[in-house]
Structures are given as C-alpha cells and as structure tokens.
Design a protein around this motif. Structure first.
Motif, PDB file in Angstrom:
ATOM      1  N   VAL A  76      40.157  31.022  35.925  1.00 32.38           N
ATOM      2  CA  VAL A  76      39.213  32.025  36.392  1.00 32.38           C
ATOM      3  C   VAL A  76      38.548  32.680  35.188  1.00 32.38           C
ATOM      4  CG1 VAL A  76      38.978  34.206  37.639  1.00 32.38           C
ATOM      5  CG2 VAL A  76      40.481  32.418  38.520  1.00 32.38           C
ATOM      6  N   ASP A  77      37.205  32.647  35.176  1.00 33.56           N
ATOM      7  CA  ASP A  77      36.445  33.280  34.109  1.00 33.56           C
ATOM      8  C   ASP A  77      35.111  33.763  34.673  1.00 33.56           C
ATOM      9  OD1 ASP A  77      34.894  30.967  34.408  1.00 33.56           O
ATOM     10  OD2 ASP A  77      35.584  30.065  32.551  1.00 33.56           O
ATOM     11  N   GLN A  78      34.208  34.152  33.795  1.00 38.65           N
ATOM     12  CA  GLN A  78      32.907  34.682  34.212  1.00 38.65           C
ATOM     13  C   GLN A  78      32.155  33.679  35.088  1.00 38.65           C
ATOM     14  OE1 GLN A  78      31.818  37.881  33.309  1.00 38.65           O
ATOM     15  NE2 GLN A  78      30.133  37.577  34.737  1.00 38.65           N
ATOM     16  N   SER A  79      32.306  32.399  34.827  1.00 39.41           N
ATOM     17  CA  SER A  79      31.606  31.392  35.645  1.00 39.41           C
ATOM     18  C   SER A  79      32.160  31.365  37.078  1.00 39.41           C
ATOM     19  CB  SER A  79      31.683  30.006  34.996  1.00 39.41           C
ATOM     20  OG  SER A  79      33.006  29.517  35.013  1.00 39.41           O
ATOM     21  N   THR A  80      33.430  31.691  37.240  1.00 42.27           N
ATOM     22  CA  THR A  80      34.011  31.776  38.589  1.00 42.27           C
ATOM     23  C   THR A  80      33.325  32.888  39.371  1.00 42.27           C
ATOM     24  OG1 THR A  80      36.141  31.081  37.673  1.00 42.27           O
ATOM     25  CG2 THR A  80      36.154  32.021  39.904  1.00 42.27           C
ATOM     26  N   PHE A  81      33.141  34.047  38.723  1.00 46.34           N
ATOM     27  CA  PHE A  81      32.449  35.156  39.370  1.00 46.34           C
ATOM     28  C   PHE A  81      31.031  34.734  39.762  1.00 46.34           C
ATOM     29  CE2 PHE A  81      29.424  38.627  38.960  1.00 46.34           C
ATOM     30  CZ  PHE A  81      29.904  39.508  39.912  1.00 46.34           C
ATOM     31  N   ALA A  82      30.321  34.079  38.855  1.00 42.56           N
ATOM     32  CA  ALA A  82      28.939  33.654  39.114  1.00 42.56           C
ATOM     33  C   ALA A  82      28.873  32.649  40.255  1.00 42.56           C
ATOM     34  CB  ALA A  82      28.327  33.056  37.847  1.00 42.56           C
ATOM     35  N   ARG A  83      29.897  31.837  40.410  1.00 38.96           N
ATOM     36  CA  ARG A  83      29.914  30.786  41.434  1.00 38.96           C
ATOM     37  C   ARG A  83      30.445  31.276  42.771  1.00 38.96           C
ATOM     38  NH1 ARG A  83      34.057  27.839  42.763  1.00 38.96           N
ATOM     39  NH2 ARG A  83      35.245  28.340  40.911  1.00 38.96           N
ATOM     40  N   VAL A  84      31.343  32.255  42.753  1.00 35.08           N
ATOM     41  CA  VAL A  84      32.036  32.658  43.973  1.00 35.08           C
ATOM     42  C   VAL A  84      31.556  34.014  44.505  1.00 35.08           C
ATOM     43  CG1 VAL A  84      34.294  33.200  44.976  1.00 35.08           C
ATOM     44  CG2 VAL A  84      34.057  31.272  43.406  1.00 35.08           C
ATOM     45  N   CYS A  85      31.573  35.033  43.689  1.00 33.74           N
ATOM     46  CA  CYS A  85      31.279  36.399  44.167  1.00 33.74           C
ATOM     47  C   CYS A  85      29.794  36.729  44.177  1.00 33.74           C
ATOM     48  CB  CYS A  85      32.026  37.413  43.316  1.00 33.74           C
ATOM     49  SG  CYS A  85      33.812  37.168  43.356  1.00 33.74           S
TER      50      CYS A  85
ATOM     51  N   PRO B 147      44.006  34.539  49.712  1.00 34.55           N
ATOM     52  CA  PRO B 147      45.019  34.321  48.669  1.00 34.55           C
ATOM     53  C   PRO B 147      44.411  34.024  47.289  1.00 34.55           C
ATOM     54  CG  PRO B 147      45.675  33.215  50.683  1.00 34.55           C
ATOM     55  CD  PRO B 147      44.275  33.731  50.913  1.00 34.55           C
ATOM     56  N   SER B 148      43.339  33.243  47.247  1.00 35.02           N
ATOM     57  CA  SER B 148      42.732  32.903  45.956  1.00 35.02           C
ATOM     58  C   SER B 148      42.043  34.097  45.297  1.00 35.02           C
ATOM     59  CB  SER B 148      41.750  31.746  46.123  1.00 35.02           C
ATOM     60  OG  SER B 148      40.741  32.106  47.054  1.00 35.02           O
ATOM     61  N   CYS B 149      41.704  35.121  46.071  1.00 35.28           N
ATOM     62  CA  CYS B 149      41.069  36.328  45.519  1.00 35.28           C
ATOM     63  C   CYS B 149      42.011  37.088  44.596  1.00 35.28           C
ATOM     64  CB  CYS B 149      40.602  37.255  46.643  1.00 35.28           C
ATOM     65  SG  CYS B 149      39.322  36.567  47.701  1.00 35.28           S
ATOM     66  N   LEU B 150      43.308  36.827  44.747  1.00 38.69           N
ATOM     67  CA  LEU B 150      44.297  37.547  43.949  1.00 38.69           C
ATOM     68  C   LEU B 150      44.202  37.206  42.467  1.00 38.69           C
ATOM     69  CD1 LEU B 150      47.312  37.372  46.397  1.00 38.69           C
ATOM     70  CD2 LEU B 150      45.665  39.236  46.065  1.00 38.69           C
ATOM     71  N   ALA B 151      43.509  36.125  42.132  1.00 38.82           N
ATOM     72  CA  ALA B 151      43.309  35.785  40.721  1.00 38.82           C
ATOM     73  C   ALA B 151      42.581  36.915  39.990  1.00 38.82           C
ATOM     74  CB  ALA B 151      42.521  34.478  40.597  1.00 38.82           C
ATOM     75  N   CYS B 152      41.729  37.636  40.701  1.00 39.34           N
ATOM     76  CA  CYS B 152      41.007  38.772  40.107  1.00 39.34           C
ATOM     77  C   CYS B 152      41.380  40.113  40.733  1.00 39.34           C
ATOM     78  CB  CYS B 152      39.500  38.588  40.249  1.00 39.34           C
ATOM     79  SG  CYS B 152      38.834  37.215  39.292  1.00 39.34           S
TER      80      CYS B 152
ATOM     81  N   GLY C   4      44.573  40.793  42.214  1.00 40.15           N
ATOM     82  CA  GLY C   4      46.020  40.990  42.349  1.00 40.15           C
ATOM     83  C   GLY C   4      46.491  42.119  41.441  1.00 40.15           C
ATOM     84  N   GLY C   5      47.507  41.859  40.653  1.00 42.43           N
ATOM     85  CA  GLY C   5      48.062  42.891  39.775  1.00 42.43           C
ATOM     86  C   GLY C   5      47.096  43.332  38.696  1.00 42.43           C
ATOM     87  N   GLN C   6      47.159  44.598  38.336  1.00 47.46           N
ATOM     88  CA  GLN C   6      46.265  45.157  37.328  1.00 47.46           C
ATOM     89  C   GLN C   6      46.362  44.390  36.009  1.00 47.46           C
ATOM     90  OE1 GLN C   6      46.973  49.287  36.335  1.00 47.46           O
ATOM     91  NE2 GLN C   6      45.044  49.469  35.254  1.00 47.46           N
ATOM     92  N   ALA C   7      47.560  44.088  35.567  1.00 52.86           N
ATOM     93  CA  ALA C   7      47.748  43.392  34.293  1.00 52.86           C
ATOM     94  C   ALA C   7      47.351  41.924  34.369  1.00 52.86           C
ATOM     95  CB  ALA C   7      49.204  43.509  33.850  1.00 52.86           C
ATOM     96  N   ASP C   8      47.268  41.379  35.583  1.00 57.97           N
ATOM     97  CA  ASP C   8      46.976  39.958  35.757  1.00 57.97           C
ATOM     98  C   ASP C   8      45.487  39.643  35.866  1.00 57.97           C
ATOM     99  OD1 ASP C   8      49.724  39.526  35.810  1.00 57.97           O
ATOM    100  OD2 ASP C   8      49.804  39.774  37.988  1.00 57.97           O
ATOM    101  N   ARG C   9      44.645  40.661  35.829  1.00 57.32           N
ATOM    102  CA  ARG C   9      43.206  40.423  35.954  1.00 57.32           C
ATOM    103  C   ARG C   9      42.706  39.618  34.755  1.00 57.32           C
ATOM    104  NH1 ARG C   9      40.909  45.964  35.698  1.00 57.32           N
ATOM    105  NH2 ARG C   9      42.670  46.105  34.291  1.00 57.32           N
ATOM    106  N   PRO C  10      41.719  38.746  34.973  1.00 55.57           N
ATOM    107  CA  PRO C  10      41.151  37.978  33.867  1.00 55.57           C
ATOM    108  C   PRO C  10      40.531  38.893  32.806  1.00 55.57           C
ATOM    109  CG  PRO C  10      40.421  37.093  35.975  1.00 55.57           C
ATOM    110  CD  PRO C  10      41.116  38.388  36.257  1.00 55.57           C
ATOM    111  N   ALA C  11      40.470  38.393  31.591  1.00 53.02           N
ATOM    112  CA  ALA C  11      39.945  39.176  30.463  1.00 53.02           C
ATOM    113  C   ALA C  11      38.521  39.656  30.721  1.00 53.02           C
ATOM    114  CB  ALA C  11      40.010  38.351  29.187  1.00 53.02           C
ATOM    115  N   PHE C  12      37.684  38.826  31.322  1.00 55.79           N
ATOM    116  CA  PHE C  12      36.289  39.238  31.541  1.00 55.79           C
ATOM    117  C   PHE C  12      36.197  40.422  32.496  1.00 55.79           C
ATOM    118  CE2 PHE C  12      36.500  36.662  35.367  1.00 55.79           C
ATOM    119  CZ  PHE C  12      35.579  37.248  36.234  1.00 55.79           C
ATOM    120  N   VAL C  13      37.116  40.518  33.450  1.00 56.54           N
ATOM    121  CA  VAL C  13      37.117  41.662  34.368  1.00 56.54           C
ATOM    122  C   VAL C  13      37.521  42.913  33.602  1.00 56.54           C
ATOM    123  CG1 VAL C  13      38.244  42.694  36.394  1.00 56.54           C
ATOM    124  CG2 VAL C  13      37.527  40.294  36.448  1.00 56.54           C
ATOM    125  N   LYS C  14      38.591  42.821  32.828  1.00 58.67           N
ATOM    126  CA  LYS C  14      39.055  43.979  32.054  1.00 58.67           C
ATOM    127  C   LYS C  14      37.970  44.470  31.095  1.00 58.67           C
ATOM    128  CE  LYS C  14      43.855  42.439  32.176  1.00 58.67           C
ATOM    129  NZ  LYS C  14      44.958  41.904  31.366  1.00 58.67           N
TER     130      LYS C  14
END
Length: 188
Positions: free
Chosen positions: A53-62, A136-141, A143-153
């Motif tokens: 999961v990275d910035q391209s995932t956001f561009a493709r999904v959200c 369930p797949s939305c939890l990649a971004c 889910g847990g606060q510490a588990d968020r992808p770097a681009f989200v943080k």
C-alpha cells in the motif's frame, strides 16, 4: 424534522416530528446512484494488496470514489459528500446536520440509510445518508494508528481515520437535494 423513509431492512418508519417522505422517484434515483457509488468503492477496496500500500494505492482506490461523487454532484445538482467523525481530510468532517444523525448510524449497525428534511445555506431540501462500511482491505490504511502507511502519516499529520475493524461504520455518504431539483430527477 427527521424522516426515516427507508430504515434498515424493515421499510419506512417515521419519527413523530417528521415531514412527509420525498417522492419515491427521487428516493429511487438518489439511492440507485449512491448504491452504485458504494459498489464502486467496495469493488476498488477489494483490489488492495495489503503488502504494498502506497500513494498509488490511494490514487487507484480512494481517489476515484471522490471523483465520482464530484461528477455526480456536477451532473445532477445534488451535493454529494462523504463525511465521517473520524476523518482523514478535514473537508470530510461531519457538518452540523451530519453530526446530528451520525449517532443514529453509530448506535444501530443495521441502519443502512436515512432521509431527512433539512435546509442547507438557506435552501430547503432533502438529505439522504447512507452507511459506509469498512472493508477488510481498508484496514491497510484505516487499521491501527502505528500500522498506517508512511504516505498517510506524512501527508495527513492530523489524521483521525484509523482504529477501525472490518464491518465498522467508516462514515456516511451525505446527499443534499434542493427542493428546486426534486422534480428534475426523472431524467437520471
């Protein structure tokens, strides 16, 4: 003035202070478009590969979901938004009307939709709310606060859209249809 014209699975129910429900053609048109938008969101969410999961995932999904909501607003004259108590983008935080109805969804997991009679910026009309459920797949971004992808943080330092579990209430689609447009929906 609340109209629960299409409560969860049980059909129409009306609060004691409610106005008449919007006509069935308007209900059908709005609900059809938002169901299609949510089906698009759900389908795109199922394509998330949680390992990459990275910035391209956001561009493709959200991003396409937001673009579709904007296009729907532009083509119909409705105001279509996604709103949430736990938002990532401050533009998606609950407005006053949304904050008033949000607990009705949060307190009742079986509530799928709600129609209300309201006024926005001095314009009377109907507002339709529809539940957005965490996949369930939305939890990649989300889910847990510490588990968020770097681009989200990095891109969302004030992010509040985490700590969810699959099936949770993620937010609401909120569609405002001004009274001036209620008879123009039959062309959809």
């Amino acid at each position: 003035e609340r109209v629960d014209a299409t409560a969860s699975a049980g059909g129409p129910t009306t609060d004691s202070t409610a106005q008449p429900a919007p006509d069935s053609a308007l209900q059908t048109a709005v609900q059809r478009e938002i169901e299609a938008l949510d089906a698009m969101r759900s389908g795109l969410a199922r394509t998330i590969d949680e390992e990459s999961v990275d910035q391209s995932t956001f561009a493709r999904v959200c991003k396409p979901v937001g673009q579709r909501a904007k296009a729907l607003s532009d083509s119909t004259g409705w105001m279509v938004r996604q709103i949430a108590a736990k938002y990532r983008n401050p533009a998606n935080q609950l407005d006053d009307a949304g904050a008033e109805v949000y607990p009705r969804f949060a307190d009742n997991p079986s509530r799928l939709r709600l129609w209300t009679r309201t006024t926005m910026d001095g314009t009377p009309g109907w507002r339709y709310y529809r539940r957005i459920v965490v996949e369930p797949s939305c939890l990649a971004c989300h889910g847990g606060q510490a588990d968020r992808p770097a681009f989200v943080k990095q891109n969302y330092p004030d992010d509040r859209a985490y700590g969810f579990s699959a099936g949770d209430l993620r937010g609401l689609y909120a569609v405002f249809v001004p009274d001036s447009l209620t008879f123009q929906h039959s062309s959809l």
